[in-house]
Design a protein around this motif. Structure first.
Motif, PDB file in Angstrom:
ATOM      1  N   VAL A 189       0.843  -1.196   0.000  1.00 29.17           N
ATOM      2  CA  VAL A 189       0.000   0.000   0.000  1.00 29.17           C
ATOM      3  C   VAL A 189       0.879   1.247   0.000  1.00 29.17           C
ATOM      4  O   VAL A 189       1.907   1.310   0.672  1.00 29.17           O
ATOM      5  N   PHE A 234      -2.809  -2.032  -3.313  1.00 29.82           N
ATOM      6  CA  PHE A 234      -3.939  -1.124  -3.136  1.00 29.82           C
ATOM      7  C   PHE A 234      -3.622   0.161  -3.902  1.00 29.82           C
ATOM      8  O   PHE A 234      -2.602   0.806  -3.661  1.00 29.82           O
ATOM      9  N   SER A 235      -4.494   0.512  -4.826  1.00 26.22           N
ATOM     10  CA  SER A 235      -4.151   1.514  -5.833  1.00 26.22           C
ATOM     11  C   SER A 235      -5.294   2.486  -6.072  1.00 26.22           C
ATOM     12  O   SER A 235      -6.474   2.138  -5.944  1.00 26.22           O
ATOM     13  N   SER A 279      -4.972  -6.255  -7.677  1.00 29.12           N
ATOM     14  CA  SER A 279      -5.075  -4.875  -7.210  1.00 29.12           C
ATOM     15  C   SER A 279      -6.488  -4.599  -6.710  1.00 29.12           C
ATOM     16  O   SER A 279      -7.463  -5.164  -7.206  1.00 29.12           O
ATOM     17  N   LEU A 325      -7.630   1.718  -3.303  1.00 30.92           N
ATOM     18  CA  LEU A 325      -6.930   2.216  -2.122  1.00 30.92           C
ATOM     19  C   LEU A 325      -7.915   2.679  -1.059  1.00 30.92           C
ATOM     20  O   LEU A 325      -7.711   2.492   0.134  1.00 30.92           O
ATOM     21  N   TYR A 326      -9.005   3.302  -1.500  1.00 28.43           N
ATOM     22  CA  TYR A 326     -10.019   3.756  -0.543  1.00 28.43           C
ATOM     23  C   TYR A 326     -11.380   3.820  -1.228  1.00 28.43           C
ATOM     24  O   TYR A 326     -11.478   3.807  -2.460  1.00 28.43           O
ATOM     25  N   THR A 366     -13.555   2.096   3.880  1.00 24.03           N
ATOM     26  CA  THR A 366     -12.278   1.523   3.436  1.00 24.03           C
ATOM     27  C   THR A 366     -11.823   0.427   4.391  1.00 24.03           C
ATOM     28  O   THR A 366     -11.398  -0.648   3.960  1.00 24.03           O
ATOM     29  N   ASN A 370     -11.514  -3.365   2.906  1.00 20.95           N
ATOM     30  CA  ASN A 370     -10.163  -3.865   2.622  1.00 20.95           C
ATOM     31  C   ASN A 370      -9.574  -4.729   3.736  1.00 20.95           C
ATOM     32  O   ASN A 370      -8.617  -5.468   3.495  1.00 20.95           O
ATOM     33  N   ILE A 421       3.663  -1.247   3.983  1.00 17.75           N
ATOM     34  CA  ILE A 421       3.235   0.147   3.836  1.00 17.75           C
ATOM     35  C   ILE A 421       4.477   0.874   3.374  1.00 17.75           C
ATOM     36  O   ILE A 421       5.376   1.158   4.164  1.00 17.75           O
ATOM     37  N   TYR A 465      -3.376   5.722   5.513  1.00 15.07           N
ATOM     38  CA  TYR A 465      -2.391   4.663   5.670  1.00 15.07           C
ATOM     39  C   TYR A 465      -2.422   4.095   7.088  1.00 15.07           C
ATOM     40  O   TYR A 465      -2.129   2.909   7.295  1.00 15.07           O
ATOM     41  N   TYR A 472      -4.740   1.147   7.289  1.00 15.92           N
ATOM     42  CA  TYR A 472      -4.172  -0.135   6.858  1.00 15.92           C
ATOM     43  C   TYR A 472      -3.356  -0.779   7.977  1.00 15.92           C
ATOM     44  O   TYR A 472      -3.342  -2.003   8.128  1.00 15.92           O
TER      45      TYR A 472
END
Length: 384
Positions: A8, A43-44, A58, A61-62, A75, A79, A91, A108, A111
């Motif tokens: 991530v 995560f993109s 993939s 990301l959010y 999120t 995830n 990370i 972040y 995560y």
């Protein structure tokens, strides 16, 4: 048993400096663990593009849900289902330990929470830190750091900043992960005549967090007159290229329009993936870089650099490389027309030595980046 790895960071956002970091991390992971690419999930911001480009799995990301709190919650719920399947979460890479754009630290940090609450070890890998000014941002960074298996950052200043906001865990300085990318420099000119240049939309309303058009105009005028002075003095070929497209390419066009010596310039007006950027920097004699990763990728190809320091991370890199003498603060660019000429003269006073020192720097930073992979192997022992 095949291990499953999550990555991530600020990926899938057409910032090809960050894409260079992602390419390097994927290469390191596949090399260390001998895993197929479909055992890696990134995560993109653009999952489809990321999956196609790197042949990995993939996920978004959010999940944007109206406000920051709802986005954070959605999120986390979505995830965490993916994160709990990992053997390791990385990370990693880029300036993500910050709160300049408000979302980074909570995003972040979420995560880190997903991994901790799923019993999945995670590492903070090769990141840059700062700015960190909000209480919320500092709290999330402390949380991320406290529960991480290990932490590495790309420069000493990032390590000091993390310590100053209350991080107690040991922090290793390893350099940027992108330094693990290598390409042989193709030019051996006696004097640097092919010069690559990158720019940023400094205080431009279409990109910068705060718009100040007068500052942007001073910046591009300063760039133009300094490049003019250099081109008038030497028969140089100036190639503008962008690591963030199209925003940076638009800035270079604005600079080019202001130049008297524009006939000596070319703008590469396309989205350049990391392999393209390495190819371009390897073909230059010298890179005048504003974006950090234009300087990093130039160093990967052992191409000497001059920096326009728009952010402390650029200053920090040039200090790490012992190149403060060819670092120009962006706010001073408009004050003189001879910044680039003086830096050029400093490097060319003994060009052979400059090239040899750049080769040594490239090799040193490559070795440091590759040593960072032990974070992966040590952390994953907790899971497998």
């Amino acid at each position: 048993m095949t291990v499953r790895i999550g990555i991530v960071g600020n990926y899938g956002n057409d910032n090809n400096g960050d894409e260079a970091i992602l390419l390097s991390i994927i290469s390191q992971v596949t090399s260390v663990f001998q895993v197929p690419s479909d055992a890696i999930t990134v995560f993109s911001n653009n999952p489809k593009q990321t999956a196609q480009r790197y042949q990995v799995m993939s996920a978004p990301l959010y999940y944007k849900k109206g406000n920051a709190v709802k986005t954070f919650g959605a999120t986390y719920l979505q995830n965490k289902k993916i994160v709990k399947t990992f053997d390791l979460l990385i990370i990693g890479g880029g300036g993500i330990l910050m709160d300049l754009y408000k979302r980074e630290a909570p995003l972040y940090g979420s995560y880190a929470m997903m991994a901790k609450n799923s019993g999945v070890p995670y590492v903070i890998y090769g990141c840059g830190a700062g700015p960190l000014n909000s209480d919320v941002g500092k709290w999330f960074i402390r949380y991320m750091s406290k529960h991480a298996h290990s932490i590495s950052v790309r420069d000493p200043e990032s390590a000091e900043l993390l310590k100053s906001v209350g991080v107690r865990k040991s922090i290793e300085v390893m350099g940027d992960p992108a330094f693990s990318l290598k390409k042989e420099r193709r030019t051996t000119a006696d004097r640097p005549l092919k010069i690559g240049v990158t720019a940023v939309p400094y205080y431009h309303g279409g990109y910068w967090p705060e718009s100040k058009e007068e500052i942007y105009q001073l910046y591009i005028e300063g760039m133009a007159k300094n490049l003019d002075a250099l081109a008038a003095k030497q028969p140089v070929e100036i190639t503008f290229f962008a690591t963030k497209f199209p925003q940076d390419a638009d800035v270079t066009k604005d600079i080019q329009k202001l130049m008297k010596e524009s006939a000596s310039t070319t703008v590469i007006d396309r989205n350049l993936v990391p392999e393209d950027l390495l190819e371009i920097t390897a073909s230059q004699d010298l890179v005048i870089g504003t974006r950090l990763h234009s300087l990093i990728l130039a160093t990967c190809t052992a191409t000497p650099v001059i920096a326009v320091c728009y952010h402390h991370k650029v200053t920090d890199f040039m200090k790490l490389a012992n190149l403060e003498h060819v670092s120009i603060p962006i706010d001073e660019m408009h004050e003189s027309a001879d910044h680039f000429s003086k830096a050029y003269d400093s490097l060319t006073a003994d060009w052979e030595s400059t090239c040899a020192q750049t080769e040594k720097l490239s090799s040193t930073l490559y070795d440091a980046a590759m040593k960072g992979t032990r974070q992966f192997t040590e952390a994953i022992k907790k899971r497998v």
